[in-house]
Scaffold this motif. Structure first.
Motif, short mmCIF file in Angstrom:
data_model
loop_
_atom_site.label_atom_id
_atom_site.label_comp_id
_atom_site.label_asym_id
_atom_site.label_seq_id
_atom_site.Cartn_x
_atom_site.Cartn_y
_atom_site.Cartn_z
N ALA A 113 0.70 -9.05 -9.82
CA ALA A 113 -0.06 -8.93 -11.06
C ALA A 113 0.86 -8.48 -12.19
O ALA A 113 0.59 -8.76 -13.36
CB ALA A 113 -1.19 -7.92 -10.86
N SER A 114 1.94 -7.79 -11.86
CA SER A 114 2.88 -7.32 -12.88
C SER A 114 4.18 -6.98 -12.18
O SER A 114 4.20 -6.83 -10.96
CB SER A 114 2.33 -6.06 -13.54
OG SER A 114 2.29 -5.02 -12.58
N PRO A 115 5.28 -6.85 -12.93
CA PRO A 115 6.54 -6.46 -12.29
C PRO A 115 6.41 -5.12 -11.56
O PRO A 115 7.00 -4.92 -10.50
CB PRO A 115 7.52 -6.36 -13.46
CG PRO A 115 6.97 -7.27 -14.50
CD PRO A 115 5.47 -7.20 -14.35
N GLN A 116 5.60 -4.22 -12.09
CA GLN A 116 5.42 -2.91 -11.45
C GLN A 116 4.71 -3.05 -10.10
O GLN A 116 5.09 -2.42 -9.11
CB GLN A 116 4.60 -1.96 -12.34
CG GLN A 116 5.28 -1.54 -13.62
CD GLN A 116 5.31 -2.66 -14.68
OE1 GLN A 116 4.57 -3.64 -14.60
NE2 GLN A 116 6.18 -2.51 -15.66
N ALA A 117 3.67 -3.90 -10.10
CA ALA A 117 2.92 -4.10 -8.86
C ALA A 117 3.84 -4.73 -7.80
O ALA A 117 3.78 -4.40 -6.62
CB ALA A 117 1.72 -5.00 -9.11
N LEU A 118 4.71 -5.62 -8.25
CA LEU A 118 5.65 -6.26 -7.32
C LEU A 118 6.62 -5.23 -6.74
O LEU A 118 6.87 -5.20 -5.53
CB LEU A 118 6.43 -7.37 -8.04
CG LEU A 118 7.56 -8.00 -7.23
CD1 LEU A 118 7.03 -8.66 -5.97
CD2 LEU A 118 8.31 -9.04 -8.07
N ALA A 119 7.13 -4.35 -7.61
CA ALA A 119 8.09 -3.35 -7.15
C ALA A 119 7.44 -2.44 -6.10
O ALA A 119 8.04 -2.13 -5.07
CB ALA A 119 8.61 -2.53 -8.33
N ALA A 120 6.18 -2.04 -6.35
CA ALA A 120 5.49 -1.16 -5.40
C ALA A 120 5.24 -1.89 -4.08
O ALA A 120 5.43 -1.33 -3.00
CB ALA A 120 4.17 -0.68 -6.01
N ARG B 120 6.84 -0.85 -0.41
CA ARG B 120 5.96 -0.61 0.73
C ARG B 120 6.36 -1.50 1.92
O ARG B 120 6.43 -1.04 3.06
CB ARG B 120 4.53 -0.89 0.30
CG ARG B 120 3.66 -1.61 1.31
CD ARG B 120 3.02 -0.66 2.26
NE ARG B 120 2.84 -1.27 3.57
CZ ARG B 120 1.89 -0.91 4.40
NH1 ARG B 120 1.08 0.06 4.06
NH2 ARG B 120 1.80 -1.48 5.57
N LEU B 121 6.61 -2.77 1.65
CA LEU B 121 6.89 -3.68 2.76
C LEU B 121 8.28 -3.46 3.34
O LEU B 121 8.49 -3.64 4.54
CB LEU B 121 6.68 -5.14 2.31
CG LEU B 121 5.21 -5.45 1.96
CD1 LEU B 121 5.09 -6.82 1.29
CD2 LEU B 121 4.31 -5.38 3.19
N VAL B 122 9.23 -3.05 2.51
CA VAL B 122 10.57 -2.71 3.01
C VAL B 122 10.45 -1.49 3.93
O VAL B 122 11.00 -1.45 5.03
CB VAL B 122 11.55 -2.42 1.85
CG1 VAL B 122 12.80 -1.72 2.37
CG2 VAL B 122 11.93 -3.71 1.15
N PHE B 123 9.68 -0.51 3.47
CA PHE B 123 9.46 0.68 4.29
C PHE B 123 8.87 0.28 5.64
O PHE B 123 9.34 0.69 6.70
CB PHE B 123 8.52 1.66 3.57
CG PHE B 123 8.24 2.91 4.35
CD1 PHE B 123 9.07 4.02 4.23
CD2 PHE B 123 7.17 2.97 5.23
CE1 PHE B 123 8.82 5.17 4.96
CE2 PHE B 123 6.92 4.11 5.97
CZ PHE B 123 7.75 5.21 5.84
#
Ligand code: ADP
Ligand code: MG
Length: 682
Positions: free
Chosen positions: A199-206, A210-213
């Motif tokens: 939805a936004s660059p911020q949402a992508l970063a989060a 999460r998925l890397v973790f």
């Protein structure tokens, strides 16, 4: 739809497409949703026309100011041209054989055009751009690009993912619920939606965080489970033994680094819990001697030792070297390889089982089920990057819990080290034995081959020996080389090496030779009965013939730099100046840069870093399975802090539920299983 629904039930996935997905390991709706994009096209920061960079994919925002009708080109193709502009410049847009995009465009309206900008400063153009309206960009500001493979284009994958997201039940949460607020991570379903359609660059970063973790957490849990299988808590505690008699028996003094590493090992082996230590030292730093010191201490305590080497040649060489070092103390070394005759093998196995053999050296034969030790206390794995996680585990399983030392010339970046060994201790040999000079390294093309052979001839005349490595597909003892490789090395041997050096003694070595033949060739080379050894990479690791001063590597482009550095490390072991010649006719810029880098660098760590940055961790471990599952999102160079957090959490969870048997860990357990199923361990 449930995540385990077969992928054919997703709208737009026919049998053909399903088959292609299956080849990527994607069989269910859940698999598809966990196939993450490689990168994104960011429409939130479009370029002005005059600022768009040339020859890379870029997004440009401009207003349509002129449209021309379709033109028929010679050869039957059609072409549509549209002109767009902003305050800075005009942009010409061309479509071939399709006017559907151009037809949609309205004069005077603004659009986003994505494609490769070409032309000159005053004239910019994009052929076949993708067009998106401002409304579309608001709805989907970042467009996912999927790795395209197996005949599946990125756009097609995106459409399948889109229909899957529309019908899928939310994916279950594998992470323990308290992790989400603790690390401020979005839940699984939110993260998956945002990784595909941010939805936004911020949402992508989060979502990515999460998925890397999750990826690293799952991986760590899996590795810990693998390691702890069958592990016994108590080790083989030994009396501290002074090493002075051992040091005094050597023809040379150990380096300070060798002394320190040996002392680390002795201290570990005197402790109750089993040692788990990595000995890292560049090629030629003298790791074998440190291992021998450990064997000496184990034997003083009545324990046997085992040493596992990746090739038969290396195993044979280690057996001979260690026999020399340990003989003064009455210790017996047994060599155990896959190719031994049955009777001989039986006798060796008996010597191991009865405790007559103090040290057993071998290839993976050492860890096969038939080997029973009387009292194994110390196990060494040489050139550990050649072995997978599982093999190392098997060796440690051999008796109660021997002290384990793994030795490697390949420096392991901290992240990878953490992953592969967790709480492993590290000793570093940061000092070469005295008198070593850097190996002069040159990169040449095949045109120089004749000159190179003249040079070889001069070196031989001066009493030295040379290696020529070819042909250039990596092979191992277990996977016999294909016929074409054999053809290549034998042809090179007769048609090139023997032809150009008719008056010299040239030997041939490759993986297809019987162990006995290999040993005979290696022996002849060691004794100076051969001037040149033409070989495949079976000599890559560990081989030690100090009189050899030249290493020629044909088709050098085929190898990672760490492998080339290993090969180069076969020379420069004596007092004379040594040379390494990298032959390659590969014209690519990247290849030439890599080889040039090696010409100017002798530092194994710098070399490994270059490989890791340019070729990824697979190559880093010499093209072989390094025992780690493939990571989709995590970047081992960059996600160190996430890895540390994930590791801590994995230990917490396993401390409470060591087998992951609790019902609340069912989703996690299934995911760990799934991750490791796709990995082939060697
Ligand atoms: P690697 O660390 O690459 O396995 P090796 O154990 O094969 O290195 O040792 C490389 C060479 O250096 C061998 O010929 C060995 O005998 C020699 N060597 C090892 N330690 C010393 C030392 N302290 N002084 C002189 N030569 C040494
Ligand atoms: Mg070695």
């Amino acid at each position: 739809m449930r995540p385990d629904t077969p992928i054919q039930y997703v709208k737009g996935v026919g049998p053909k497409t399903a088959e292609r997905f299956a080849r990527l390991g994607i069989e269910t709706l859940g698999d598809l949703l966990c196939h993450y994009p490689r990168r994104y096209i960011d429409y939130t920061q479009p370029y002005a026309v005059a600022e768009a960079p040339f020859d890379v994919d870029a997004v440009v925002k401009a207003q349509v100011c002129a449209k021309k009708g379709a033109v028929r080109l010679p050869g039957g193709r059609t072409m549509v041209q549209v002109t767009a502009a902003d305050d800075t410049a005009t942009l010409s847009l061309t479509w071939f054989n399709t006017h559907f995009m151009a037809d949609k465009l309205l004069l005077g309206e603004e659009y986003y055009f994505e494609g490769r900008v070409r032309g000159v400063l005053t004239r910019r153009e994009i052929a076949n751009p993708i067009v998106r309206t401002p409304a579309e960009v608001r709805r989907k500001p970042l467009v996912a690009v999927y790795p395209q493979t197996e005949g599946l284009a990125s756009g097609q994958i995106a459409r399948c993912v889109e229909s899957a997201l529309a019908v899928a039940d939310p994916l279950p949460e594998p992470l323990p619920p308290d992790f989400l607020p603790r690390f401020r991570l979005p839940d699984k379903w939110t993260a998956v939606k945002n990784i595909h359609q941010p939805a936004s660059p911020q949402a992508l970063a989060a979502a990515r965080r999460r998925l890397v973790f999750e990826e690293l957490f799952t991986l760590q849990i899996g590795l810990s489970l693998l390691k702890s299988r069958g592990a016994v808590k108590s080790g083989a505690p030994m009396r501290p033994t002074g090493l002075t008699p051992f040091w005094n028996s050597l023809p040379f003094a150990p380096t300070g680094a060798q002394r320190r590493a040996a002392e680390d090992i002795c201290a570990d082996m005197a402790a109750k819990q089993p040692m788990n230590r990595l000995l890292q030292g560049d090629v030629g730093s003298g790791k074998t001697l440190v291992a021998a010191a450990g064997v000496y201490m184990a034997a003083q305590n009545g324990y046997q030792s085992a040493l596992m080497a990746p090739t038969e040649i290396l195993a044979a060489q280690h057996a001979a070297t260690l026999q020399n070092m340990l003989e003064p103390f009455g210790l017996r070394v047994a060599l155990l390889t896959g190719g031994m005759k049955a009777a001989q093998k039986r006798a060796t196995l008996e010597a191991i089982a009865s405790g007559q053999a103090d040290l057993v050296v071998g290839t993976h034969a050492v860890i096969s089920g038939t080997v029973e030790f009387a009292r194994l206390g110390f196990a060494v794995v040489d050139e550990q990057h050649r072995f997978g996680v599982r093999q190392r585990g098997l060796l440690a399983d051999k008796s109660a819990a021997p002290h384990v030392l793994v030795m490697s010339a390949t420096p392991i970046p901290r992240t990878l080290g953490l992953l592969m060994y967790g709480d492993l201790d590290i000793s570093i040999l940061d000092e070469l034995p005295p008198g070593r000079k850097p190996v002069k390294t040159y990169a040449v093309t095949g045109k120089k081959r004749r000159d190179m052979y003249h040079f070889l001839d001069d070196q031989i005349e001066a009493g030295h020996q040379a290696y020529i490595v070819c042909p250039l597909v990596e092979e191992s003892e277990s996977e016999a080389p294909g016929a074409d490789q054999l053809q290549a090395v034998t042809t090179y041997y007769t048609d090139v090496a023997q032809a150009l050096l008719p008056h010299r003694r040239v030997g041939l070595m490759h993986g297809r030779l019987k162990p006995k033949e290999k040993a005979a060739v290696m022996d002849a080379f060691k004794q100076g009965e051969l001037d040149v050894l033409v070989s495949t990479t079976v000599i890559e690791v560990g081989v030690d013939v100090p009189n050899a001063t030249v290493m020629v590597i044909e088709n050098a482009e085929r190898y990672g730099l760490s492998a080339l550095h290993q090969l180069r490390g076969r020379v420069g072991r004596g007092a004379s100046e040594a040379f390494c010649i990298l032959v390659s006719d590969h014209g690519g810029e990247a290849v030439r840069d890599r080889l040039r880098f090696l010409c100017h660098t002798q530092d194994g760590f710098e070399i490994a870093k270059y490989d890791l940055e340019h070729r990824g961790p697979g190559d880093f471990f010499g093209d072989r399975q390094h025992g780690l599952p493939t990571l989709q999102l995590a970047d081992l160079m960059q996600d160190t802090r996430t890895l540390e957090a994930a590791q801590k959490c994995a230990h917490e969870v396993l401390a409470e539920d060591p087998k992951l048997a609790a019902p609340e860990h069912a989703v996690l357990a299934a995911q760990v299983q799934h991750l490791f199923e796709r990995t082939t361990f060697n």
